[in-house]
Design a protein around this motif. Structure first.
Motif: not given
Lengths: 583, 129, 244
Positions: A242-256, A261-264, A314-319
């Motif tokens: 199931t897709l979790l939209t790119e807007a998760c990151r657009g709104e400020g979510g980060v990948l760990l 570590r934010r490996f990107l 991990l997609l971290d959106m807690r903040h």
């Protein structure tokens, strides 16, 4: 055979098909429009698009920015004249949708709100919370109900295009509820049949996305363009895809990664940006191909986290906080809880790249016309091409509208040129006979489910984020074999009414055609560009491959792959730079 | 044509399929008691118009055990109806202040408060306190 | 891994006189939904089983069916919530075409009847959007979330008993447009909404809102339509001068 006459027949009633139908109905109320879809319009997969639709509207943005983002995002494989047309029409189409009542999210002053998206230099993604595609689809569907000239044929599966004297003169389709074949005698046909992600086992695509529109055109002699470019969306739920939209990151979510570590930043998309303050076009707002590829490398390094469903990040959106998540990403929260048991408000969500979108498709020109007179195509099934080697998120919803409408205008111009050859009856009879043979066949040795599984396995193994010559050769051989074996399938269900065994057999036929075009085109492209990455050819090779691939149907054998130049108007191929620090 | 859509019969079995339907039917059923009580009141007015003897007989009737049981049941059903009804008021009368809607409990709470106030007023006029 | 007993309603008009139940024992993953189990049956046990599905994320509205007697989206009915045998039937109140596939023509026709599209109040601005504040958006937003899955029709006893009733989703969607600040089409929709077989058929069971997978609250929409229609009536009969 029951016959329906129409001026224009549209195959597919998702975003592009509905937009085309409305454009036709508005232009001339006397036109007879047949809107044919294998599902009810509101079931079309446009509804699953979440993030939004790109179009320049805000004063700090410009068409030039949208052009550059799109062309660079596509690794210079986009036709630049098409991109120019697309970005110019985009705001008009999105406003048109607003005037039809689409519930776009708003700024405090009542203007439409825009959000950041991957690979975009400015905020230009119009959105309706995180159900943008759903709202676009329902707005179009409900708007279409006011036009009596749009005659819908819901749950009709198109089996063949009818081609006579080098022109498309209609199609045949099975009415699912009765199992009867119908002949649509049409002066022009628009295909808006969607993508083909279902040829992969792990995809965000719904069950209906089996490449039927692509296969129809392909078998009728229209080549499939750039099929080797398959987009992996970086953030799908590992359990279901199931897709979790790119807007998760657009709104400020980060990948760990598993070390937190934010490996990107280690893959040319750094330096790291402050948490919760996303910077456009870098780090988590890099393009999808790069982000998915970065995950692949992390996995090789052993930095992925292990889940029951395989490796993930991990997609971290807690903040972002509960309020923002509820307002802007309610569906994301709901699905993370439902399908993963993880609440993004309190925990990071495991995600992994998942097959999402076909950049390639039916070869059309800038006017949505195919090489077959009378046949047009728009939406994911078509390749104009604006998306090049990697589509930027939020360009495809806009593409549905811009080229859905364009296909209608082109079909109308074609009708106005007058004449058409009569006939098609014999072709329709032949199409009916073919399906009847499939249903009644006995002594078959192959099963639909069995072949489908083998196809998916081959695609997953050899046509994924990174590919090799060896693997692709194996996939080509496998798909050639499956093409042969497909002729020996036998249905379990030989009845008429809503026979989904038959439906799945026909869909498998479409997917096998598309899959073979994908692997053959991928094997022939000996370079790495955008979403097509070759371990044996790691660099981009503009000298040989700044060209579109065209896979042409060859009946008994594998498709013939040829090439066609990319249209470059003002942006020569350059370096894709997603290191925010350089700007 | 091989289609033959099958229409499943509708029986009253649905009432017992889920507690929500039973609760609904009880709410609907409450009207029998409330209606009966209303008829009783009409009878009372008739008795009043017929003179002191008829009125006294009516009052006596009200004090029989059957009448008391009937009144208790009616009171229970009326209370049930009112409570379920007021709980539904936020659906029917949403109030938007600025961007946000008033929380459901504020709207139903306001109805309960008004109900209590009116009941207290009536009891006061009836001389209960 | 858990073995689940599925009891699925089967009906093929060409071979069956009437529907019957068929049992399947399916090896399922713990986190599966009913739809996953059905797909497993279709792939490995019985390719003749027919049902609709697509998105597997509760947004396309295809896979509405009765799960243990309750209307559910099969893609959101988790096996973990059903300990025993799971009985799967087509959505109630709709004719059965085949197995779990229902005939939904009635709903589709009713949706078209309520004019569920923008009938603009004012002319659209040139090359700009209608202004609509977040508060104005929120006023109707909830009712836009209907995915047309028709669980509400399957839950509504009024619809079962009186098939002419317009029904929860169609009324909620009409109400969605009535509440949109850009729309001026309420009068055009009233003919259907305020009719006996429109909102007034509803006796406020409230089941539609309880089963709605998107929390649209059609029951709320219907009561609001009733109140507005009542106000209309009083205005027309007691205060005719207020009517434009």
């Amino acid at each position: 055979m029951e016959t329906h006459s129409a001026d224009v027949a549209i195959i597919g009633a998702g975003g592009a098909g509905l937009r085309a139908a409305i454009a036709l109905a508005q232009s001339a109320p006397s036109l007879r429009i047949a809107l044919i879809s294998k599902v009810y319009p509101m079931r079309s997969h446009t509804c699953a698009a979440e993030g939004g639709a790109a179009g320049v509207i805000k004063p700090d943005d410009s068409l030039e920015h949208h052009f550059n983002d799109t062309v660079g995002g596509g690794d210079w494989l986009s036709d630049q004249d098409a991109v120019d047309y697309f970005i110019r029409e985009a705001p008009t189409e999105l406003l048109q949708l607003e005037h039809w009542g689409c519930p776009w999210s708003r700024e405090a002053d009542g203007s439409v709100a825009v959000r950041p998206f991957g690979g975009m230099k400015k905020q230009r993604t119009w959105f309706a919370a995180d159900k943008s595609g759903f709202h676009i689809l329902h707005t179009l569907f409900q708007t279409s109900l006011q036009f009596p000239s749009i005659q819908r044929f819901d749950e009709f599966y198109a089996t063949d295009l009818l081609v006579e004297d080098g022109r498309c003169v209609g199609l045949t389709a099975i009415e699912m509820r009765s199992g009867q074949m119908r002949w649509f005698d049409a002066r022009a046909v628009i295909i808006a049949g969607g993508g083909a992600g279902r040829m992969f086992p792990f995809t965000t695509n719904g069950a209906i996305k089996t490449g039927d529109g692509m296969a129809l055109a392909y078998r009728a002699g229209v080549p499939l363009k750039d099929m080797e470019f398959v987009q992996y969306h970086p953030t799908g739920l590992p359990s279901t895809g199931t897709l979790l939209t790119e807007a998760c990151r657009g709104e400020g979510g980060v990948l760990l990664n598993k070390n937190g570590r934010r490996f990107l930043q280690d893959y040319g998309m750094g330096p790291e940006t402050p948490l919760g303050k996303p910077v456009l076009k870098t780090m988590e707002l890099g393009p999808r191909d790069r982000v998915s590829q970065a995950f692949w490398h992390e996995q090789r390094k052993g930095n992925a986290i292990a889940t029951r469903w395989g490796d993930a990040m991990l997609l971290d959106m807690r903040h972002l906080g509960e309020k923002t998540i509820n307002e802007r990403l309610p569906l994301v929260r709901d699905m993370s809880i439902s399908y993963m048991g993880v609440d993004p408000v309190t925990d990071p969500v495991p995600v992994r790249p998942v097959v999402h979108y076909m950049m390639g498709g039916i070869h059309t020109d800038i006017n949505a016309a195919t090489s077959l007179p009378g046949l047009y195509a728009a939406g994911e099934c078509a390749c104009v091409s604006i998306n090049g080697a990697n589509r930027l998120g939020s360009n495809s919803l806009t593409e549905l509208l811009v080229f859905g409408r364009r296909a209608a205008v082109s079909a109308l111009e074609y009708l106005q040129q007058g004449g058409r050859p009569a006939g098609g009856a014999a072709l329709a009879e032949a199409a009916q006979a073919r399906v009847r043979e499939l249903v009644q066949r006995t002594g078959g040795t192959e099963s639909v489910a069995g072949l489908r599984k083998e196809m998916m396995q081959a695609m997953e193994e050899h046509a994924g984020i990174y590919r090799s010559g060896e693997g692709l050769a194996a996939a080509c051989a496998k798909l050639g074999e499956l093409r042969q074996r497909y002729r020996r399938i036998e249905l379990h269900d030989k009845t008429n009414v809503y026979n989904t065994d038959l439906l799945q057999a026909l869909e498998l036929g479409s997917m096998l055609d598309c899959a073979e075009a994908v692997v053959q085109s991928a094997a022939a492209r000996k370079e790495s560009r955008g979403a097509h990455q070759r371990l044996d050819f790691p660099g981009r090779d503009d000298r040989q491959f700044l060209r579109h691939s065209l896979a042409a149907y060859a009946g008994e054998g594998p498709p013939r792959v040829s090439y066609r130049d990319v249209v470059i108007t003002r942006s020569p191929p350059g370096v894709r730079d997603y290191s925010g620090g350089h700007e | 044509m091989s289609r033959r859509p099958y229409a499943r019969p509708i029986t009253s079995e649905w009432i017992f399929r889920h507690p929500r339907y039973i609760r609904y039917m009880v709410r609907e059923f409450s009207c029998l008691f409330i209606g009966g009580w209303t008829l009783l009141m009409v009878w009372g007015f008739k008795a009043l118009s017929e003179g002191p003897a008829a009125w006294a007989a009516f009052l006596e009737l009200l004090q029989t055990p059957a009448s008391i049981v009937f009144h208790l049941l009616t009171l229970a059903f009326a209370a049930y109806h009112s409570v379920t009804w007021f709980n539904l008021t936020p659906k029917a009368l949403p109030v938007q202040l600025g961007e946000e809607f008033l929380p459901d409990r504020v709207i139903s709470g306001a109805h309960f408060a008004a109900w209590a106030a009116v009941s207290a007023g009536l009891l006061y006029f009836a001389g209960a306190f | 891994m858990r073995q689940v007993e599925l009891e699925v309603l089967r009906y093929n008009p060409e071979t069956d006189r009437e529907p019957h139940f068929q049992r399947y024992a399916v090896d399922c993953q713990e986190e599966w939904v009913v739809l996953d189990a059905l797909n497993h049956v279709k792939e490995t046990l019985d390719p003749t089983l027919s049902y609709r599905w697509s998105c597997h994320m509760a947004v396309c509205g295809s896979c509405g069916m009765m799960v243990n007697g309750e209307p559910k989206l099969a893609c959101k009915a988790f096996l973990r919530d059903y300990p025993g045998v799971i009985r799967v039937e087509p959505l109630r109140h709709f004719p059965v075409e085949r197995d779990l596939v229902t005939v939904i023509d009635d709903f589709v026709a009713k949706l078209a009847r309520v004019k569920p599209y923008l009938i603009p109040k004012d002319k659209a601005p040139e090359a700009a959007e209608f202004r609509q504040t977040p508060a104005q958006l929120k006023r109707y937003k909830q009712f836009t979330l209907c995915i047309n899955c028709m669980l509400c029709y399957a839950a509504c006893p009024e619809y079962g008993l009186i098939p002419k009733y317009l029904g929860p989703a169609a009324i909620a969607l009409a109400h969605r447009w009535n509440r949109d600040s850009r729309d001026g089409g309420r009068d055009a929709r009233q003919e259907e909404l305020a009719a006996t077989e429109g909102a007034w058929e509803c006796s406020f069971v409230g089941a539609c809102s309880e089963v709605c997978p998107e929390h649209v609250d059609p029951a709320g929409a219907i009561q609001q339509v009733k109140i507005e229609s009542t106000v209309d009536w009083y205005q027309a009969h007691l205060m005719p001068w207020t009517k434009k």
